[in-house]
Structures are given as C-alpha cells and as structure tokens.
Design a protein around this motif. Sequence first.
Motif, PDB file in Angstrom:
ATOM      1  N   MET A  79       0.846  -1.197   0.000  1.00 56.38           N
ATOM      2  CA  MET A  79       0.000   0.000   0.000  1.00 56.38           C
ATOM      3  C   MET A  79       0.881   1.246   0.000  1.00 56.38           C
ATOM      4  O   MET A  79       1.834   1.354   0.772  1.00 56.38           O
ATOM      5  N   THR A  80       0.582   2.199  -0.892  1.00 55.17           N
ATOM      6  CA  THR A  80       1.383   3.398  -1.019  1.00 55.17           C
ATOM      7  C   THR A  80       1.241   4.289   0.209  1.00 55.17           C
ATOM      8  O   THR A  80       0.127   4.609   0.640  1.00 55.17           O
ATOM      9  N   LYS A  81       2.373   4.677   0.803  1.00 58.79           N
ATOM     10  CA  LYS A  81       2.348   5.587   1.938  1.00 58.79           C
ATOM     11  C   LYS A  81       2.098   7.008   1.432  1.00 58.79           C
ATOM     12  O   LYS A  81       2.689   7.434   0.453  1.00 58.79           O
ATOM     13  N   MET A  82       1.222   7.710   2.129  1.00 56.84           N
ATOM     14  CA  MET A  82       0.805   9.043   1.696  1.00 56.84           C
ATOM     15  C   MET A  82       1.263  10.107   2.695  1.00 56.84           C
ATOM     16  O   MET A  82       1.331   9.867   3.899  1.00 56.84           O
ATOM     17  N   THR A  83       1.584  11.275   2.157  1.00 60.23           N
ATOM     18  CA  THR A  83       1.889  12.459   2.955  1.00 60.23           C
ATOM     19  C   THR A  83       0.729  13.428   2.828  1.00 60.23           C
ATOM     20  O   THR A  83       0.240  13.676   1.718  1.00 60.23           O
ATOM     21  N   GLN A  84       0.297  13.975   3.950  1.00 54.70           N
ATOM     22  CA  GLN A  84      -0.851  14.870   3.937  1.00 54.70           C
ATOM     23  C   GLN A  84      -0.431  16.305   4.237  1.00 54.70           C
ATOM     24  O   GLN A  84       0.486  16.554   5.020  1.00 54.70           O
ATOM     25  N   HIS A  85      -1.107  17.232   3.591  1.00 53.65           N
ATOM     26  CA  HIS A  85      -0.900  18.664   3.811  1.00 53.65           C
ATOM     27  C   HIS A  85      -2.258  19.318   4.007  1.00 53.65           C
ATOM     28  O   HIS A  85      -3.212  19.005   3.290  1.00 53.65           O
ATOM     29  N   ARG A  86      -2.323  20.232   4.967  1.00 57.02           N
ATOM     30  CA  ARG A  86      -3.573  20.954   5.212  1.00 57.02           C
ATOM     31  C   ARG A  86      -3.296  22.453   5.263  1.00 57.02           C
ATOM     32  O   ARG A  86      -2.381  22.900   5.966  1.00 57.02           O
ATOM     33  N   PHE A  87      -4.096  23.209   4.525  1.00 58.18           N
ATOM     34  CA  PHE A  87      -3.949  24.658   4.473  1.00 58.18           C
ATOM     35  C   PHE A  87      -5.326  25.313   4.561  1.00 58.18           C
ATOM     36  O   PHE A  87      -6.356  24.670   4.350  1.00 58.18           O
ATOM     37  N   THR A  88      -5.300  26.589   4.856  1.00 56.30           N
ATOM     38  CA  THR A  88      -6.436  27.454   4.580  1.00 56.30           C
ATOM     39  C   THR A  88      -6.061  28.288   3.377  1.00 56.30           C
ATOM     40  O   THR A  88      -5.003  28.930   3.373  1.00 56.30           O
ATOM     41  N   VAL A  89      -6.886  28.263   2.337  1.00 53.72           N
ATOM     42  CA  VAL A  89      -6.661  29.129   1.184  1.00 53.72           C
ATOM     43  C   VAL A  89      -7.547  30.354   1.357  1.00 53.72           C
ATOM     44  O   VAL A  89      -8.764  30.239   1.513  1.00 53.72           O
ATOM     45  N   ARG A  90      -6.914  31.521   1.397  1.00 58.36           N
ATOM     46  CA  ARG A  90      -7.653  32.766   1.618  1.00 58.36           C
ATOM     47  C   ARG A  90      -7.463  33.682   0.425  1.00 58.36           C
ATOM     48  O   ARG A  90      -6.328  33.949  -0.006  1.00 58.36           O
ATOM     49  N   LEU A  91      -8.565  34.168  -0.129  1.00 60.37           N
ATOM     50  CA  LEU A  91      -8.520  35.039  -1.298  1.00 60.37           C
ATOM     51  C   LEU A  91      -8.149  36.463  -0.900  1.00 60.37           C
ATOM     52  O   LEU A  91      -8.662  37.003   0.087  1.00 60.37           O
ATOM     53  N   LEU A  92      -7.270  37.074  -1.697  1.00 65.34           N
ATOM     54  CA  LEU A  92      -6.893  38.466  -1.495  1.00 65.34           C
ATOM     55  C   LEU A  92      -7.596  39.396  -2.470  1.00 65.34           C
ATOM     56  O   LEU A  92      -7.682  40.603  -2.231  1.00 65.34           O
ATOM     57  N   THR A  93      -8.063  38.853  -3.580  1.00 64.59           N
ATOM     58  CA  THR A  93      -8.846  39.599  -4.560  1.00 64.59           C
ATOM     59  C   THR A  93     -10.034  38.729  -4.969  1.00 64.59           C
ATOM     60  O   THR A  93      -9.983  37.505  -4.819  1.00 64.59           O
ATOM     61  N   PRO A  94     -11.097  39.309  -5.498  1.00 64.62           N
ATOM     62  CA  PRO A  94     -12.206  38.486  -5.990  1.00 64.62           C
ATOM     63  C   PRO A  94     -11.725  37.482  -7.032  1.00 64.62           C
ATOM     64  O   PRO A  94     -10.792  37.751  -7.796  1.00 64.62           O
ATOM     65  N   ALA A  95     -12.379  36.334  -7.055  1.00 65.94           N
ATOM     66  CA  ALA A  95     -12.022  35.266  -7.997  1.00 65.94           C
ATOM     67  C   ALA A  95     -13.234  34.921  -8.842  1.00 65.94           C
ATOM     68  O   ALA A  95     -14.349  34.785  -8.322  1.00 65.94           O
ATOM     69  N   PHE A  96     -13.010  34.792 -10.145  1.00 64.95           N
ATOM     70  CA  PHE A  96     -14.074  34.453 -11.074  1.00 64.95           C
ATOM     71  C   PHE A  96     -14.014  32.959 -11.376  1.00 64.95           C
ATOM     72  O   PHE A  96     -13.500  32.526 -12.409  1.00 64.95           O
ATOM     73  N   LEU A  97     -14.498  32.174 -10.426  1.00 61.74           N
ATOM     74  CA  LEU A  97     -14.566  30.722 -10.583  1.00 61.74           C
ATOM     75  C   LEU A  97     -16.024  30.350 -10.795  1.00 61.74           C
ATOM     76  O   LEU A  97     -16.845  30.507  -9.885  1.00 61.74           O
ATOM     77  N   GLY A  98     -16.354  29.857 -11.979  1.00 66.27           N
ATOM     78  CA  GLY A  98     -17.749  29.626 -12.297  1.00 66.27           C
ATOM     79  C   GLY A  98     -18.129  28.167 -12.340  1.00 66.27           C
ATOM     80  O   GLY A  98     -17.287  27.282 -12.464  1.00 66.27           O
ATOM     81  N   ASP A  99     -19.455  27.915 -12.225  1.00 61.35           N
ATOM     82  CA  ASP A  99     -19.985  26.579 -12.431  1.00 61.35           C
ATOM     83  C   ASP A  99     -20.879  26.589 -13.672  1.00 61.35           C
ATOM     84  O   ASP A  99     -20.909  27.573 -14.426  1.00 61.35           O
ATOM     85  N   ALA A 100     -21.604  25.526 -13.895  1.00 64.57           N
ATOM     86  CA  ALA A 100     -22.427  25.410 -15.102  1.00 64.57           C
ATOM     87  C   ALA A 100     -23.538  26.456 -15.149  1.00 64.57           C
ATOM     88  O   ALA A 100     -24.029  26.789 -16.222  1.00 64.57           O
ATOM     89  N   GLU A 101     -23.942  26.992 -13.999  1.00 63.50           N
ATOM     90  CA  GLU A 101     -25.000  28.001 -13.947  1.00 63.50           C
ATOM     91  C   GLU A 101     -24.435  29.422 -13.956  1.00 63.50           C
ATOM     92  O   GLU A 101     -25.149  30.381 -13.682  1.00 63.50           O
ATOM     93  N   GLN A 102     -23.131  29.565 -14.260  1.00 62.42           N
ATOM     94  CA  GLN A 102     -22.491  30.871 -14.299  1.00 62.42           C
ATOM     95  C   GLN A 102     -22.510  31.565 -12.947  1.00 62.42           C
ATOM     96  O   GLN A 102     -22.499  32.789 -12.861  1.00 62.42           O
ATOM     97  N   SER A 103     -22.539  30.783 -11.885  1.00 65.70           N
ATOM     98  CA  SER A 103     -22.421  31.332 -10.538  1.00 65.70           C
ATOM     99  C   SER A 103     -21.062  30.941  -9.971  1.00 65.70           C
ATOM    100  O   SER A 103     -20.610  29.814 -10.153  1.00 65.70           O
ATOM    101  N   ALA A 104     -20.424  31.894  -9.291  1.00 65.68           N
ATOM    102  CA  ALA A 104     -19.133  31.593  -8.684  1.00 65.68           C
ATOM    103  C   ALA A 104     -19.299  30.523  -7.621  1.00 65.68           C
ATOM    104  O   ALA A 104     -20.279  30.512  -6.875  1.00 65.68           O
ATOM    105  N   ARG A 105     -18.330  29.626  -7.561  1.00 70.14           N
ATOM    106  CA  ARG A 105     -18.417  28.542  -6.588  1.00 70.14           C
ATOM    107  C   ARG A 105     -17.007  28.015  -6.312  1.00 70.14           C
ATOM    108  O   ARG A 105     -16.180  27.925  -7.213  1.00 70.14           O
ATOM    109  N   TRP A 106     -16.757  27.699  -5.050  1.00 68.57           N
ATOM    110  CA  TRP A 106     -15.502  27.043  -4.706  1.00 68.57           C
ATOM    111  C   TRP A 106     -15.454  25.681  -5.412  1.00 68.57           C
ATOM    112  O   TRP A 106     -16.370  24.872  -5.256  1.00 68.57           O
TER     113      TRP A 106
END
Length: 392
Positions: free
Chosen positions: A1-28
Amino acid sequence: MTKMTQHRFTVRLLTPAFLGDAEQSARWRTPPFKHLLRQWWRVQWAAEHGFSNDIRAMRREEGLLFGHAWLKDDRFMRDGRWVTTTARKSLVRLRLDRWDEGKLKKNSWPSDGTVFHPEVQNPQGRAIPVGSALYQGFGPLIYDKDRRATTLKANAALQAGESAGFALAVPQDAAPGIERALALMHRFGTVGGRSRNGWGSFVLIPESDTSLLTVSLPLRPWKDCLDRDWPHAIGTDDRGPLIWQTQPHENWQALMQTLAQIKIGLRTQFVFTTGRNAPAPEDRHWLSYPVTNHSVQSWGKSSRLPNTLHFKIRALPNGQLVGTIFHVPCLPPPQFQPSRKAIEGVWQRVYELLDELSREPGKRTYASIQDQQRRSALKPTLERLRLQRVKE
C-alpha cells in the motif's frame, strides 16, 4: 500500500475570484486549484532536471502522478527495470471543505476607480477614462449602461477575504516535488478568469502539522527561456529575477487601479500602425493575442496567445497589499511563426519600462516608449507609479 503524505492549508482570497460553475455562478471548486498545482509542478520539474526540455519524460512523470489517459502501453526504464504504463487515476487527492456559491453579487460589486488609456476616446477625439477593474477583468466584468457602472457578467464572484480548507494527500516519494509546487502556487499562483491580471490571488496558510512553504526560485536567463514554447522558469537578466513589486496599498481596489495603469503603460507604449487583418504582426501583438480591432491576417480571429507577464497580489504582515509583476518567458507556439529577434526586442522594452518605474519620478527618461506623442500622453500617469525590483 502506497504511503501518503498529507498537507492541510487554509486558502484565503486576497482579490475576488471568477470561478464559475455550469449556472455561471461563482463557486468554490477543486479543478482550478488542481490545474494550478500541475502548472507549477511542471515548473519545479524543469528546475529539478536542469531545465530539461524532454517533454516526453516530463509528461510521463506528470501522468503517473496526476493521472492520464494517454500513456497506455508506454514502456520505459525506471529504477533499473522496465515499466509498462496504462491509463490511471490521479495519485494526488485534493479536497476543499466548501463548495458553496460566492458571496459577491452583481448588485454589491464595489464602485470602480478610473484610469487613463491613450487609445480610448470619444467621437471628438478626447480621452475617456476607463474603469480600472473593468480593464483588468474585462469578460467576467462588464459595463452596465443602465447603472453606468462596472459590474459582474455572471451571477456572483468569490469575494476577497473568503477562505476554505484545502487538503492534499500525495505519495511520499512525490511529496518533495508537490511541496515545491505548492510553495510556488502560494507565492505566484492565481485562479479563475483573468487571473494573469491578479484576480483570484490567494495565500496558502499551513494548518495543524503542515510546515511552512519554502522553495528556491526556478530562475533562468530569459533569452535562454525562448528555446521552448512552454512556461518553465521565471526569467532573469543582469539585474536579477524579472520580478517587480508595487508600493503597499490599503485594499485590492486601489491596487488593481495601480496594476491597470502599469499594464496600460506596458501595452500602449507599442503604437499600432495597422488595424484589422494586418499583413504581419506588430510588436504589440507579441505581448498577447487577440487585440481588439488589431487582428493579424495569418493568425486569424480564433488564435490565442496568452500574456507570459503575470500579476499577483500578495499580503504584507500589517494587512496591506502589494502587487507582484513577474515574467515566465517562453516562445509562442510554432503556428504563430515567432520571430525571436522581434520578441526579444519587445520584452527588452517591457523590462526597461518596469525598471524605469523603479527610479525616482522626475529622473525618468521613458526611452522605451519610442513614439514621442505616446510618451507625452503616458508620462503624467507613469510619474505617479513606483516599483522596486525584488532581489531574491
């Protein structure tokens, strides 16, 4: 079984982000972050391998780590034995702890500052100020004629200050390369629409037992970088890395206005002599393509040449923000029939103007702006800007 390394962060936006979904609404969403991780993984892979241009070797390693459908029955030597690959899933597991819609709505988009653009005029030939955020984010942002204001084209955007939990699990033997890629993401990465202009800037804040992100910059002489058509290093010249930084700003709106002024200066210092269907590319075409009302006949309307000069907004410990401008040079793809001599001349003038903005106002010559009329038009705005070279 492959041994895994884990990383945990908080990603915090400094400027607005234009990330869209199929309904043209921003979504993480995770795909933009995984794409960005792969992008910077390629850069760190190139640096780790002495800036090798062995595309097949890089794509093989990338496919084995991130998953692929194109390496079926590819046979190669690894660790002294022959290995035959087949299509596989990604070994990198990436998760966000929220998938909710963005909170920044059309009716709450902040009022836009304005900037001078020498090529935007009314029918009488007088300059018309343009919205700074609109200029930097045209596409995701539009001008609402009824409201006479800049607003979102889609339903929403992710708002500056929003954050999400960001977790990764990777095989232990791949962890060092992923950690270097994460460090580069933290320092230079942006996500979403118009991200090369600084939208979607973020920080990765380590959580629990995840260590701080550090990495040596992947630096290479910029003219050497033009030996290939894919971004693989941050360029350098005889003054150091091709990285510049603005003065501190109190908020992203003011900083976006400064970045718009810088970008307008860098682009419009190259004055067009042709319009639509030019018989040959002019200097400004080599910065990015297409250009409104200035197509190249042989390139057509559907060709795309992304700008390799990037903007990233970063946070200072005191909460203020600075803009980082950096160049990841590479040659345009073969279908553009790139003229290396012309491209070198264009980028040399870009660097000269950025370095000019690092000098004291009043002591600048703006020699890179060869058109005297354009130089006079841009000078009042440029005199108010101040950059510094980042010595790292």
